[in-house]
Design a protein around this motif. Sequence first.
Motif, PDB file in Angstrom:
ATOM      1  N   ASN A   1       0.846  -1.188   0.000  1.00 46.88           N
ATOM      2  CA  ASN A   1       0.000   0.000   0.000  1.00 46.88           C
ATOM      3  C   ASN A   1       0.887   1.245   0.000  1.00 46.88           C
ATOM      4  OD1 ASN A   1      -2.400   1.491   0.155  1.00 46.88           O
ATOM      5  ND2 ASN A   1      -2.327   1.561   2.377  1.00 46.88           N
ATOM      6  N   HIS A   2       0.696   2.123  -1.012  1.00 50.40           N
ATOM      7  CA  HIS A   2       1.627   3.239  -1.189  1.00 50.40           C
ATOM      8  C   HIS A   2       0.901   4.551  -1.453  1.00 50.40           C
ATOM      9  CE1 HIS A   2       5.351   0.785  -1.475  1.00 50.40           C
ATOM     10  NE2 HIS A   2       4.508  -0.141  -1.924  1.00 50.40           N
ATOM     11  N   ASP A   3       1.547   5.610  -1.027  1.00 44.61           N
ATOM     12  CA  ASP A   3       1.108   6.970  -1.298  1.00 44.61           C
ATOM     13  C   ASP A   3       1.172   7.245  -2.797  1.00 44.61           C
ATOM     14  OD1 ASP A   3       0.872   9.845  -1.286  1.00 44.61           O
ATOM     15  OD2 ASP A   3       3.059   9.938  -1.207  1.00 44.61           O
ATOM     16  N   MET A   4       0.161   7.941  -3.340  1.00 42.85           N
ATOM     17  CA  MET A   4       0.138   8.293  -4.755  1.00 42.85           C
ATOM     18  C   MET A   4       0.544   9.741  -5.012  1.00 42.85           C
ATOM     19  SD  MET A   4      -3.378   6.377  -5.955  1.00 42.85           S
ATOM     20  CE  MET A   4      -3.064   6.683  -7.697  1.00 42.85           C
ATOM     21  N   ILE A   5       0.515  10.558  -3.986  1.00 44.46           N
ATOM     22  CA  ILE A   5       0.837  11.976  -4.172  1.00 44.46           C
ATOM     23  C   ILE A   5       2.325  12.172  -4.446  1.00 44.46           C
ATOM     24  CG2 ILE A   5       0.871  14.235  -3.039  1.00 44.46           C
ATOM     25  CD1 ILE A   5      -1.654  13.413  -1.544  1.00 44.46           C
ATOM     26  N   HIS A   6       3.165  11.414  -3.741  1.00 47.96           N
ATOM     27  CA  HIS A   6       4.610  11.568  -3.937  1.00 47.96           C
ATOM     28  C   HIS A   6       5.027  11.314  -5.389  1.00 47.96           C
ATOM     29  CE1 HIS A   6       8.932  11.186  -3.474  1.00 47.96           C
ATOM     30  NE2 HIS A   6       8.852   9.967  -3.969  1.00 47.96           N
ATOM     31  N   PRO A   7       4.650  10.187  -6.012  1.00 48.03           N
ATOM     32  CA  PRO A   7       5.057  10.001  -7.412  1.00 48.03           C
ATOM     33  C   PRO A   7       4.461  11.032  -8.351  1.00 48.03           C
ATOM     34  CG  PRO A   7       3.600   8.228  -6.701  1.00 48.03           C
ATOM     35  CD  PRO A   7       3.989   8.978  -5.479  1.00 48.03           C
ATOM     36  N   ALA A   8       3.229  11.484  -8.087  1.00 51.94           N
ATOM     37  CA  ALA A   8       2.637  12.526  -8.932  1.00 51.94           C
ATOM     38  C   ALA A   8       3.473  13.801  -8.872  1.00 51.94           C
ATOM     39  CB  ALA A   8       1.203  12.798  -8.500  1.00 51.94           C
ATOM     40  N   ASN A   9       3.894  14.190  -7.668  1.00 51.81           N
ATOM     41  CA  ASN A   9       4.738  15.381  -7.523  1.00 51.81           C
ATOM     42  C   ASN A   9       6.122  15.169  -8.120  1.00 51.81           C
ATOM     43  OD1 ASN A   9       2.716  16.777  -6.195  1.00 51.81           O
ATOM     44  ND2 ASN A   9       3.433  16.193  -4.152  1.00 51.81           N
ATOM     45  N   LYS A  10       6.660  13.980  -7.928  1.00 47.31           N
ATOM     46  CA  LYS A  10       8.005  13.690  -8.409  1.00 47.31           C
ATOM     47  C   LYS A  10       8.079  13.736  -9.936  1.00 47.31           C
ATOM     48  CE  LYS A  10      11.687  10.212  -8.353  1.00 47.31           C
ATOM     49  NZ  LYS A  10      12.180   8.946  -7.776  1.00 47.31           N
ATOM     50  N   TYR A  11       7.086  13.125 -10.592  1.00 53.64           N
ATOM     51  CA  TYR A  11       7.145  13.020 -12.047  1.00 53.64           C
ATOM     52  C   TYR A  11       6.385  14.137 -12.751  1.00 53.64           C
ATOM     53  CZ  TYR A  11       9.087   8.469 -10.943  1.00 53.64           C
ATOM     54  OH  TYR A  11       9.880   7.462 -10.450  1.00 53.64           O
ATOM     55  N   GLY A  12       5.587  14.913 -12.015  1.00 52.84           N
ATOM     56  CA  GLY A  12       5.005  16.108 -12.583  1.00 52.84           C
ATOM     57  C   GLY A  12       3.675  15.940 -13.281  1.00 52.84           C
ATOM     58  N   TYR A  13       2.911  14.922 -12.912  1.00 57.61           N
ATOM     59  CA  TYR A  13       1.566  14.808 -13.470  1.00 57.61           C
ATOM     60  C   TYR A  13       0.536  15.196 -12.415  1.00 57.61           C
ATOM     61  CZ  TYR A  13       1.830  10.068 -11.348  1.00 57.61           C
ATOM     62  OH  TYR A  13       2.001   8.999 -10.494  1.00 57.61           O
ATOM     63  N   THR A  14      -0.684  15.455 -12.870  1.00 60.45           N
ATOM     64  CA  THR A  14      -1.756  15.884 -11.976  1.00 60.45           C
ATOM     65  C   THR A  14      -2.557  14.669 -11.525  1.00 60.45           C
ATOM     66  OG1 THR A  14      -1.935  18.020 -13.091  1.00 60.45           O
ATOM     67  CG2 THR A  14      -3.816  17.327 -11.750  1.00 60.45           C
ATOM     68  N   LEU A  15      -2.653  14.464 -10.232  1.00 63.49           N
ATOM     69  CA  LEU A  15      -3.437  13.374  -9.659  1.00 63.49           C
ATOM     70  C   LEU A  15      -4.732  13.933  -9.104  1.00 63.49           C
ATOM     71  CD1 LEU A  15      -3.823  10.454  -8.510  1.00 63.49           C
ATOM     72  CD2 LEU A  15      -2.598  11.268  -6.469  1.00 63.49           C
ATOM     73  N   VAL A  16      -5.856  13.348  -9.516  1.00 61.61           N
ATOM     74  CA  VAL A  16      -7.163  13.749  -8.995  1.00 61.61           C
ATOM     75  C   VAL A  16      -7.854  12.506  -8.450  1.00 61.61           C
ATOM     76  CG1 VAL A  16      -9.381  14.841  -9.472  1.00 61.61           C
ATOM     77  CG2 VAL A  16      -7.338  15.580 -10.726  1.00 61.61           C
TER      78      VAL A  16
END
Length: 444
Positions: free
Chosen positions: A103-118
């Motif tokens: 189980n992993h956080d999704m916000i960190h990779p979105a911020n790291k790679y620069g895509y928008t997570l909704v």
Amino acid sequence: MDRRNFLLTPPIMALGTLAVPSLSLAAPLAIHSNTQLLPRTGKQKGPRIVICGGGWGGMTSARYLRELIPNADVILLEKNPTFWSGPMSNKWLVDIVSTDFVNHDMIHPANKYGYTLVNTEVIGFDRDKKRVQTAQGSVDYDYLILSGGIRNAYDAWFGNDLYAAEYTRKHFPNAYIPNAEMFALKNKLNAFKGGTIVMTLPPPPHRCPPSPYERACLMAWHIKKNNIPGKIIILDPKPKIGPIGEGYKAAFEELYPDIITHVPNAVVKEVDPFNKHIKTAAGDFDFDDAVLMPPHQASDMVWYADLIGKDASGKPTGWADMHPRLFTANTDDNVYIVGDSMGFISDQFGHYPKSGHVAHAVAKIVAQNIYERTSGKEVKAVLPDNLCYMMVNGDPQEEISVKFEYELDATGKVLQTQIDMDVRSADLVQEDFNWIKSRFNDFL
């Protein structure tokens, strides 16, 4: 009725006003079919690519699209607040890996790679207008990737009896769609004191073909380790397990001969969850508890988008109607299907295995293909491979594995060219953990 548009007007949300002494706060605007969730600003010069589904395929494609097309506006829509991995989840059921491992956080990779997570639920599409409708409003796109996994087709068992379907899901969860059911199944296993557990397997194709047998082995190991007077009956609709059958057969016979009974040709005819009774082509079975896996189909979003294939008689196949080499929808080449929802690929082997490995590989291929299209280059057909590791014993830890490779023949058809299998070995355990860590590092 136009299936592409029938869900484009969700019910108006009932939102009240909040009264606070000396402060008046206006209610949020009601969401309707014209509400835009992420209106374009005019500053974005690259294409907008919307990805529906934040699993293995969705998160991988988001990362690589941003890397390959830096000016792209990449938006990932996912209803779950965290990423939960299907691969390794059977090991989590019996505490071989921790919750933090799957189980992993999704916000960190979105911020790291620069895509928008909704975090929102996809509820409809208008492909003519290139628009996704979500519970929070609509999102326009230039390219669309559907990576929503599977749906449990309880209607194959119960028709329109929604009560029976929900009762089954609640009391006999199969945990093949993350993540709430996984906790429910784990709690049931930990509370199991004895009796007969029946496990129904979906007819092929279904999510991660070898994983139900791995789950049976690890549940049997839990029963054996804790001296629980329990048995597991696997009701398998297939006549044999498949390419890895010998490895599993050896595990059943050598490790769990008094616990696991594998019943082939057990096509389900009728399920009575209330009286705990199942009728199959191989006989009738009563159970004390169960893991009831109905047939699998492409995720709801593929149905909402009206992209389900049809067989020769005109009936829905249950899977996406798609190009077998380019992964685009046959009726809309601006839409790509990635992961377990993918449809028919080859007359030789049918579908690609619906595994995390394939979803990850196809996601990278699709990202590359969209980059080629947007940069005016030739789109090259690239094929994935597949690799699966399955733990069959918890002490000592031992696994089996299988690898498939694919290529195009002279006519452009996809063929399965090689199958490599490894017998039960402790050495494969480290290979498995190296594999999963390399994939997690790649998109998480």
